[in-house]
Design a protein around this motif. Structure first.
Motif, PDB file in Angstrom:
ATOM      1  N   ALA A  73       0.761  -1.259  -0.125  1.00 15.20           N
ATOM      2  CA  ALA A  73       0.017  -0.277  -0.082  1.00 15.20           C
ATOM      3  C   ALA A  73       0.875   1.387   0.117  1.00 15.20           C
ATOM      4  O   ALA A  73       1.008   1.978  -0.732  1.00 15.20           O
ATOM      5  CB  ALA A  73      -1.064   0.133   1.149  1.00 15.20           C
ATOM      6  N   ILE A  74       2.297   1.126   0.986  1.00 17.55           N
ATOM      7  CA  ILE A  74       2.855   2.146   0.581  1.00 17.55           C
ATOM      8  C   ILE A  74       3.964   2.840  -0.611  1.00 17.55           C
ATOM      9  O   ILE A  74       3.551   3.240  -1.020  1.00 17.55           O
ATOM     10  CB  ILE A  74       3.457   2.485   2.276  1.00 17.55           C
ATOM     11  CG1 ILE A  74       3.153   2.546   2.931  1.00 17.55           C
ATOM     12  CG2 ILE A  74       4.997   3.005   1.614  1.00 17.55           C
ATOM     13  CD1 ILE A  74       4.307   2.165   4.485  1.00 17.55           C
ATOM     14  N   ALA A  75       4.275   1.563  -1.263  1.00 19.82           N
ATOM     15  CA  ALA A  75       4.355   2.079  -2.783  1.00 19.82           C
ATOM     16  C   ALA A  75       4.097   2.256  -3.475  1.00 19.82           C
ATOM     17  O   ALA A  75       4.193   3.152  -4.632  1.00 19.82           O
ATOM     18  CB  ALA A  75       5.165   0.508  -2.673  1.00 19.82           C
ATOM     19  N   ALA A  76       1.960   1.390  -3.108  1.00 23.30           N
ATOM     20  CA  ALA A  76       1.681   1.847  -4.446  1.00 23.30           C
ATOM     21  C   ALA A  76       1.320   3.580  -4.080  1.00 23.30           C
ATOM     22  O   ALA A  76       0.688   4.425  -5.300  1.00 23.30           O
ATOM     23  CB  ALA A  76       0.191   1.182  -4.265  1.00 23.30           C
ATOM     24  N   ALA A  77       0.929   3.930  -3.186  1.00 27.74           N
ATOM     25  CA  ALA A  77       0.241   5.296  -2.837  1.00 27.74           C
ATOM     26  C   ALA A  77       1.456   6.058  -3.285  1.00 27.74           C
ATOM     27  O   ALA A  77       1.187   7.337  -4.059  1.00 27.74           O
ATOM     28  CB  ALA A  77      -0.103   5.705  -1.578  1.00 27.74           C
ATOM     29  N   ALA A  78       3.328   5.387  -3.246  1.00 25.88           N
ATOM     30  CA  ALA A  78       3.736   6.346  -3.238  1.00 25.88           C
ATOM     31  C   ALA A  78       4.253   7.280  -4.870  1.00 25.88           C
ATOM     32  O   ALA A  78       4.098   8.078  -5.163  1.00 25.88           O
ATOM     33  CB  ALA A  78       5.119   6.209  -2.905  1.00 25.88           C
ATOM     34  N   ALA A  79       4.469   5.746  -5.970  1.00 27.07           N
ATOM     35  CA  ALA A  79       3.848   5.343  -6.856  1.00 27.07           C
ATOM     36  C   ALA A  79       2.829   6.453  -7.641  1.00 27.07           C
ATOM     37  O   ALA A  79       2.288   7.344  -9.098  1.00 27.07           O
ATOM     38  CB  ALA A  79       4.032   4.098  -7.691  1.00 27.07           C
ATOM     39  N   PHE A  80       1.575   6.457  -6.491  1.00 25.45           N
ATOM     40  CA  PHE A  80       0.031   6.837  -7.182  1.00 25.45           C
ATOM     41  C   PHE A  80       0.868   8.482  -7.553  1.00 25.45           C
ATOM     42  O   PHE A  80       0.533   9.327  -8.051  1.00 25.45           O
ATOM     43  CB  PHE A  80      -0.781   6.714  -6.830  1.00 25.45           C
ATOM     44  CG  PHE A  80      -1.753   7.945  -6.812  1.00 25.45           C
ATOM     45  CD1 PHE A  80      -2.688   7.306  -8.463  1.00 25.45           C
ATOM     46  CD2 PHE A  80      -2.001   8.860  -6.077  1.00 25.45           C
ATOM     47  CE1 PHE A  80      -4.014   8.124  -8.555  1.00 25.45           C
ATOM     48  CE2 PHE A  80      -3.459   9.330  -6.636  1.00 25.45           C
ATOM     49  CZ  PHE A  80      -3.682   9.662  -8.035  1.00 25.45           C
ATOM     50  N   ALA A  81       1.378   9.024  -6.334  1.00 26.78           N
ATOM     51  CA  ALA A  81       1.369  10.423  -5.912  1.00 26.78           C
ATOM     52  C   ALA A  81       2.921  11.050  -6.708  1.00 26.78           C
ATOM     53  O   ALA A  81       3.034  12.426  -7.343  1.00 26.78           O
ATOM     54  CB  ALA A  81       2.109  10.345  -4.229  1.00 26.78           C
ATOM     55  N   LEU A  82       3.749  10.008  -6.970  1.00 23.42           N
ATOM     56  CA  LEU A  82       5.151  10.142  -8.030  1.00 23.42           C
ATOM     57  C   LEU A  82       4.553  10.539  -9.205  1.00 23.42           C
ATOM     58  O   LEU A  82       4.341  11.686 -10.204  1.00 23.42           O
ATOM     59  CB  LEU A  82       5.600   9.492  -7.987  1.00 23.42           C
ATOM     60  CG  LEU A  82       7.414   9.392  -8.367  1.00 23.42           C
ATOM     61  CD1 LEU A  82       8.310  10.637  -8.214  1.00 23.42           C
ATOM     62  CD2 LEU A  82       8.453   8.275  -9.102  1.00 23.42           C
ATOM     63  N   LEU A  83       3.507   9.833 -10.122  1.00 24.25           N
ATOM     64  CA  LEU A  83       3.244   9.301 -11.312  1.00 24.25           C
ATOM     65  C   LEU A  83       1.799  11.203 -11.372  1.00 24.25           C
ATOM     66  O   LEU A  83       2.017  11.835 -12.737  1.00 24.25           O
ATOM     67  CB  LEU A  83       2.379   8.054 -11.468  1.00 24.25           C
ATOM     68  CG  LEU A  83       3.757   7.522 -11.969  1.00 24.25           C
ATOM     69  CD1 LEU A  83       3.098   5.860 -12.131  1.00 24.25           C
ATOM     70  CD2 LEU A  83       5.430   7.599 -12.740  1.00 24.25           C
ATOM     71  N   ARG A  84       1.506  10.353 -10.709  1.00 24.87           N
ATOM     72  CA  ARG A  84      -0.278  11.603 -10.621  1.00 24.87           C
ATOM     73  C   ARG A  84      -0.410  12.892 -10.185  1.00 24.87           C
ATOM     74  O   ARG A  84      -0.219  14.182 -10.956  1.00 24.87           O
ATOM     75  CB  ARG A  84      -0.853  10.995 -10.077  1.00 24.87           C
ATOM     76  CG  ARG A  84      -2.529  11.714  -9.912  1.00 24.87           C
ATOM     77  CD  ARG A  84      -2.882  11.947 -11.614  1.00 24.87           C
ATOM     78  NE  ARG A  84      -4.550  12.694 -11.253  1.00 24.87           N
ATOM     79  CZ  ARG A  84      -4.484  13.821 -11.353  1.00 24.87           C
ATOM     80  NH1 ARG A  84      -3.922  14.661 -12.013  1.00 24.87           N
ATOM     81  NH2 ARG A  84      -5.756  15.000 -11.706  1.00 24.87           N
ATOM     82  N   TYR A  85       0.909  13.088  -9.151  1.00 24.34           N
ATOM     83  CA  TYR A  85       0.673  14.268  -9.000  1.00 24.34           C
ATOM     84  C   TYR A  85       2.321  15.137  -9.101  1.00 24.34           C
ATOM     85  O   TYR A  85       2.656  15.972  -8.611  1.00 24.34           O
ATOM     86  CB  TYR A  85       0.526  14.561  -7.568  1.00 24.34           C
ATOM     87  CG  TYR A  85      -0.520  14.551  -7.313  1.00 24.34           C
ATOM     88  CD1 TYR A  85      -2.189  15.241  -7.356  1.00 24.34           C
ATOM     89  CD2 TYR A  85      -0.875  13.133  -6.632  1.00 24.34           C
ATOM     90  CE1 TYR A  85      -3.653  15.074  -7.562  1.00 24.34           C
ATOM     91  CE2 TYR A  85      -2.615  12.941  -6.515  1.00 24.34           C
ATOM     92  CZ  TYR A  85      -3.462  13.546  -7.415  1.00 24.34           C
ATOM     93  OH  TYR A  85      -5.112  13.265  -6.601  1.00 24.34           O
ATOM     94  N   GLN A  86       3.030  14.082  -9.824  1.00 26.60           N
ATOM     95  CA  GLN A  86       4.616  14.529  -9.490  1.00 26.60           C
ATOM     96  C   GLN A  86       5.292  15.176  -8.583  1.00 26.60           C
ATOM     97  O   GLN A  86       5.667  16.433  -8.227  1.00 26.60           O
ATOM     98  CB  GLN A  86       4.780  15.252 -11.089  1.00 26.60           C
ATOM     99  CG  GLN A  86       4.204  15.643 -12.049  1.00 26.60           C
ATOM    100  CD  GLN A  86       4.046  15.994 -13.213  1.00 26.60           C
ATOM    101  OE1 GLN A  86       4.605  17.301 -13.521  1.00 26.60           O
ATOM    102  NE2 GLN A  86       4.150  15.637 -14.656  1.00 26.60           N
TER     103      GLN A  86
END
Length: 112
Positions: A73-86
């Protein structure tokens, strides 16, 4: 500190010394093609290393019930924050480290 310094120092020296040379050869096709291949190989190594870490951090070699779902979950949230919100990389690393520390002290985590 010394190990980190001597691990990364040679890389930065090569980058700083070789950067202008690589930029000077940008329009030379004989040198651009090998550099493109090297870039592809480096991306492949990074993906392979990410898969290796995912296997061992998330415990994907165990049954799905024993996977580390909080780490996923932490890795998925990090990937989402990095890709979606840069999101800023440094802030994201700090946020993930704090989240990992908080999760590691929760009493509900099962032992592996």
């Amino acid at each position: 500190l010394a190990a980190t310094f001597f691990t990364f120092l040679p890389s930065f020296v090569f980058i700083l010394a070789g950067g202008p040379l690589v930029e000077a050869t940008r329009d030379n096709l004989r040198l651009t093609a090998p550099l493109t291949a090297i870039t592809a190989a480096v991306v492949g190594v990074i993906v392979s290393l990410a898969a290796f870490f995912a296997l061992h951090v998330f415990h994907l070699d165990l049954a799905p019930a024993r996977w580390d779902w909080m780490a996923i979950a932490i890795a998925a949230a990090a990937a989402f924050a990095l890709l979606r919100y840069q999101a800023s990389t440094i802030r994201l690393i700090i946020a993930c480290a704090v989240a990992g520390l908080v999760v590691s002290y929760l009493p509900i985590r099962p032992a592996l």
